[in-house]
Design a protein around this motif. Sequence first.
Motif: not given
Length: 301
Positions: A215-226, A94-97, A230-241
């Motif tokens: 549809x404009x929320x930052x997301x981030x995931x870290x493993x052991x602090x790294x 659901x994200x192009x990249x 890192x993205x934003x929900x605005x980049x969803x291919x299919x939005x929530x609605x």
Amino acid sequence: MRLVTYTLDDAPARLGAQLDDRVVDLAALAAHHDTALPHDLLTFLRADAGLHDTARRLLAGDPSGWPAAAVHDLGEVVLRAPLRPGKIIGVGLNYVEHVEESSRSLDTDKDLPPRPVLFSKPATAVTGPGQPILHNGNLTRQLDWECELAVVIGRTASRVSEEDAYDHIFGYSIVNDISARDQRRSGQWFFSKGQDSYAPFGPAVVTADEIADPMALDLELRVNGVTKQKSNTRHMLFPIARLIADISSGVTLEPGDVIATGSPSGVGAGMVPPEFLVPGDTVEATVEHIGTLANPVVDAR
């Protein structure tokens, strides 16, 4: 409201509202004011809007008048998964990249999907904040992460239009869509994504009125602090609605159901070389305005 499910000592889990570094027990606060609120989040979200307004009114009152037994320091309690969903519907690609990295590393189609790619996770996969992600080395050597915005349904949705979709949302949370990449079976993801502990969920459900634009929320995931994602929900291919309209065209969404709206790029399988979770790791998934969902990875053999 920022709603949590918590335990204190050995007592059963209860519904609370987190206010900064405090957790307010909603049922206890209501009882102090000679009214009633549910002890659990699932019952609360299924209630009518009047009950939700009662909770907001009580929380807006003077804290100096609240009973001591209803207020706990956040450090005193253990946060649990907010609720046990009736069903968890995951959204793939659901994200192009992420479509590109999946086609390269997971042998999926390189073209953008014309409709949402859907799969399910059972409720038994849910685990709460701070609880372990189980790494069974007899089943997987490719345990992967995916930080996702979770949509929590508040009203039954069947054949809902995109225009009406948001009327059926109670709030938002975080799901870490854990996957055993080497357990995909003939293209099917259920066992890969549905094993016990593969749906960390929480730490809270933030009601929809508190999120100005999901549809404009930052997301981030870290493993052991790294940082890995890192993205934003605005980049969803299919939005929530669109997701709610598509799913509800043939599957009724019920109060307490959860839609995990998809992962941005940066999953372990897409790294060069690939990286996967091992016992001893700590995974932190963060979504703006909701918080951070942290879980250790433990050996479950």
